[in-house]
Design an enzyme around this catalytic site. Structure first.
Site, short mmCIF file in Angstrom:
data_model
loop_
_atom_site.label_atom_id
_atom_site.label_comp_id
_atom_site.label_asym_id
_atom_site.label_seq_id
_atom_site.Cartn_x
_atom_site.Cartn_y
_atom_site.Cartn_z
N ARG A 1 139.45 58.71 80.01
CA ARG A 1 138.90 59.60 78.97
C ARG A 1 139.41 60.94 78.92
O ARG A 1 140.05 61.07 79.42
CB ARG A 1 137.63 60.36 80.23
CG ARG A 1 138.70 61.11 81.95
CD ARG A 1 137.93 61.63 82.60
NE ARG A 1 138.10 61.62 83.87
CZ ARG A 1 139.42 63.39 84.22
NH1 ARG A 1 139.40 64.32 83.09
NH2 ARG A 1 139.74 63.59 85.38
N GLY A 2 138.72 62.04 78.59
CA GLY A 2 138.76 62.93 78.32
C GLY A 2 138.91 64.47 78.81
O GLY A 2 138.69 63.84 80.12
N VAL B 1 142.43 66.80 84.95
CA VAL B 1 142.18 66.02 86.48
C VAL B 1 140.44 67.58 86.82
O VAL B 1 140.57 68.05 86.53
CB VAL B 1 143.14 66.89 86.93
CG1 VAL B 1 143.39 68.49 87.29
CG2 VAL B 1 143.41 66.12 88.68
N THR B 2 140.30 66.47 87.51
CA THR B 2 139.75 66.46 88.56
C THR B 2 139.42 65.87 89.71
O THR B 2 139.77 64.96 89.64
CB THR B 2 138.19 65.94 87.74
OG1 THR B 2 137.01 66.90 88.54
CG2 THR B 2 137.94 65.16 87.68
N GLY C 1 133.11 64.14 81.76
CA GLY C 1 134.03 63.45 80.90
C GLY C 1 133.38 62.32 80.73
O GLY C 1 133.21 61.65 81.27
N HIS D 1 137.41 63.08 92.69
CA HIS D 1 136.03 62.42 93.22
C HIS D 1 136.32 62.28 94.57
O HIS D 1 137.50 62.10 95.01
CB HIS D 1 136.00 61.13 92.38
CG HIS D 1 135.84 61.30 90.72
ND1 HIS D 1 134.77 62.39 90.24
CD2 HIS D 1 136.07 61.19 89.91
CE1 HIS D 1 134.61 62.16 89.14
NE2 HIS D 1 135.89 61.76 88.55
N CYS E 1 140.13 70.61 86.00
CA CYS E 1 139.63 70.80 84.30
C CYS E 1 140.58 71.31 83.57
O CYS E 1 139.74 72.07 82.82
CB CYS E 1 137.98 71.29 84.29
SG CYS E 1 136.71 69.92 85.44
N GLY F 1 131.64 59.83 82.06
CA GLY F 1 129.90 60.88 82.43
C GLY F 1 130.83 61.76 83.13
O GLY F 1 130.61 62.64 83.14
N LEU F 2 129.32 62.44 84.23
CA LEU F 2 129.10 63.31 85.00
C LEU F 2 129.44 63.32 86.40
O LEU F 2 129.03 62.43 87.33
CB LEU F 2 127.23 63.08 85.50
CG LEU F 2 127.19 64.51 86.15
CD1 LEU F 2 127.50 65.96 84.89
CD2 LEU F 2 125.21 64.74 86.35
#
Length: 221
Positions: free
Chosen positions: A80-81, A84-85, A149, A87, A178, A160-161
């Site tokens: 994805r674009g 970093v995140t 993303g 989850h 992000c 997605g979200l």
């Protein structure tokens, strides 16, 4: 993946909305890729609602320097674009598997639909949330509530979200979320919203469907 229709969503919805439960990240990502690569003009669009086991994901052009101290949480570089995140359990993830050409839907329009659905959900609980023009996602008082993303391949969207519902926010302190150093995160439960991921999903799904174009062109019928 033993997907089932998400509770409370009609089977005549223009998209198939599926609740996958708590699943590991990488097999789910690979399943999204397979879905996108093998779909045809008759394939119905799908929304996957789920939670992930703890994982950091870094976008394909993301800078690893934004990962400060991953520790025992795995880091996966994905397609994805964005940067970093994180989850993890207690976060509602919504993957939007949509034929954008058939839906006559642009990427920016899909991002806006995802953001606005979260804003609508927050408003139900008296939470004032907003999006930012150059920083995708949803924010409350300067803190980030949800991240967005996407990837588009063969005119099909995936990823997605990620909406923080009721989770341990500590891992966000191990990264620049992000790509923004010092960005604080928040979540629905702390703001007076729902504390259950499934409840949030049941409420968010119809709000998102209402933000998308009419489904006749997407159903394959």
């Amino acid at each position: 993946m033993n997907a089932q229709l998400h509770p409370g969503v009609s089977p005549v919805s223009p998209l198939d909305v599926k609740w996958l439960g708590r699943v590991p990240y990488e097999p789910t990502w690979r399943a999204m890729q397979r879905f996108t690569d093998t779909r045809d003009e008759h394939t119905r669009d799908e929304l996957w609602l789920l939670e992930h086991e703890p994982v950091f994901t870094l976008g394909m052009n993301g800078d690893p320097a934004h990962v400060l101290a991953a520790g025992d949480i795995p880091l996966v570089r994905i397609d994805r674009g964005g940067q970093v995140t994180y989850h993890g359990p207690g976060q509602l993830v919504v993957y939007a598997l949509i034929d954008l050409r058939r839906a006559e839907l642009g990427v920016r329009e899909l991002v806006t639909a995802l953001e606005r659905a979260v804003i609508d959900l927050a408003a139900r609980y008296g939470i004032t949330a907003a999006c930012r023009e150059r920083a995708p996602g949803v924010y409350v008082g300067g803190r980030k509530l949800a991240s967005v993303g996407l990837r588009v391949r063969r005119c099909g969207s995936y990823h997605g979200l990620a909406l923080n519902v009721n989770m341990d926010l500590e891992p966000f302190g191990r990264i620049n979320p992000c790509g923004y150093a010092g960005l604080e995160m928040t979540q629905l439960a702390a703001l007076g919203g729902p504390s259950g991921v499934e409840q949030a999903g049941r409420e968010l799904a119809p709000l998102l469907l209402s933000r998308l174009p009419p489904g006749d062109g997407r159903t394959g019928r």
